[in-house]
Design a protein around this motif. Structure first.
Motif, PDB file in Angstrom:
ATOM      1  N   ARG A  56      -5.053   8.360  -9.984  1.00 26.06           N
ATOM      2  CA  ARG A  56      -6.119   7.483  -9.691  1.00 26.06           C
ATOM      3  C   ARG A  56      -5.836   6.560  -8.455  1.00 26.06           C
ATOM      4  N   GLN A  57      -4.811   5.747  -8.586  1.00 28.52           N
ATOM      5  CA  GLN A  57      -4.352   5.017  -7.614  1.00 28.52           C
ATOM      6  C   GLN A  57      -3.975   5.850  -6.172  1.00 28.52           C
ATOM      7  N   HIS A  58      -3.127   6.656  -6.444  1.00 28.54           N
ATOM      8  CA  HIS A  58      -2.740   7.749  -5.286  1.00 28.54           C
ATOM      9  C   HIS A  58      -3.920   8.251  -4.512  1.00 28.54           C
ATOM     10  N   ARG A  59      -5.130   8.631  -5.365  1.00 26.88           N
ATOM     11  CA  ARG A  59      -6.284   9.025  -4.770  1.00 26.88           C
ATOM     12  C   ARG A  59      -7.170   8.016  -4.006  1.00 26.88           C
ATOM     13  N   LYS A  60      -6.884   6.643  -4.299  1.00 32.43           N
ATOM     14  CA  LYS A  60      -7.441   5.523  -3.508  1.00 32.43           C
ATOM     15  C   LYS A  60      -6.819   5.618  -2.211  1.00 32.43           C
ATOM     16  N   ASN A  61      -5.442   5.715  -2.495  1.00 29.87           N
ATOM     17  CA  ASN A  61      -4.466   5.790  -0.999  1.00 29.87           C
ATOM     18  C   ASN A  61      -4.975   6.930  -0.221  1.00 29.87           C
ATOM     19  N   VAL A  62      -5.451   7.935  -0.736  1.00 26.94           N
ATOM     20  CA  VAL A  62      -5.562   9.046   0.155  1.00 26.94           C
ATOM     21  C   VAL A  62      -6.975   8.985   0.759  1.00 26.94           C
ATOM     22  N   LEU A  63      -7.947   8.395  -0.315  1.00 27.65           N
ATOM     23  CA  LEU A  63      -9.432   8.023   0.523  1.00 27.65           C
ATOM     24  C   LEU A  63      -9.287   7.017   1.789  1.00 27.65           C
ATOM     25  N   ARG A  64      -8.355   6.172   1.609  1.00 30.73           N
ATOM     26  CA  ARG A  64      -8.094   5.284   2.519  1.00 30.73           C
ATOM     27  C   ARG A  64      -7.476   5.777   3.944  1.00 30.73           C
ATOM     28  N   GLN A  65      -6.588   6.381   3.583  1.00 30.65           N
ATOM     29  CA  GLN A  65      -6.071   7.423   4.717  1.00 30.65           C
ATOM     30  C   GLN A  65      -7.212   8.229   5.441  1.00 30.65           C
ATOM     31  N   ILE A  66      -7.843   8.999   4.449  1.00 31.85           N
ATOM     32  CA  ILE A  66      -8.814   9.738   5.175  1.00 31.85           C
ATOM     33  C   ILE A  66      -9.842   9.013   6.238  1.00 31.85           C
ATOM     34  N   GLU A  67     -10.223   7.558   5.436  1.00 33.13           N
ATOM     35  CA  GLU A  67     -11.182   6.806   6.179  1.00 33.13           C
ATOM     36  C   GLU A  67     -10.643   6.368   7.383  1.00 33.13           C
TER      37      GLU A  67
END
Length: 133
Positions: free
Chosen positions: A87-98
């Motif tokens: 879940r935390q990694h997913r948040k990081n990936v979404l920030r990267q995508i943004e």
């Protein structure tokens, strides 16, 4: 069905050396060896290496992948901890995508700038000014 290390390397675009390194570092906790000591990979290993590559490609540090792998080795009692890591990694990936989307907009703006013939004259004038100084 089992796969050799070279088959796995080809399947994932990795070198055999990289797969050996991942195994040595404990990132591949379920890989078995045959009587000759060679690694043998099965479909579970294929899925696991796919996950390791996914996590690495999306920016998870190898040391964190190792933590995840160690938790997996301990079994289902660690499911919640692994889920929280993901879940935390997913948040990081979404920030990267943004961030990538913002960066892509700037790149597109620059491409549009160079596509506009009127801007060619501006660039030529800037070049002349730079040469004068």
């Amino acid at each position: 069905m089992t796969y050799t290390i070279n088959e796995m390397a080809a399947k994932f675009g990795l070198s055999a050396h990289t797969i050996r390194y991942y195994d040595k570092e404990g990132l591949l906790p379920f890989v078995r060896r045959n009587k000759a000591g060679n690694r043998q990979f099965d479909e579970v290993d294929v899925d696991w290496i796919r996950l390791v590559c996914c996590l690495k490609n999306t920016g998870m540090a190898l040391k964190d992948i190792k933590v995840y792998s160690d938790l997996a080795r301990k079994g289902s009692d660690t499911g919640f901890a692994r889920q929280e890591m993901l879940r935390q990694h997913r948040k990081n990936v979404l920030r990267q995508i943004e961030q990538f989307q913002q960066d892509l907009k700037l790149i597109d703006t620059k491409i549009d700038f160079y596509d506009d013939p009127e801007n060619e004259a501006i660039m030529d004038q800037l070049k002349k000014l730079e040469q004068q100084h």
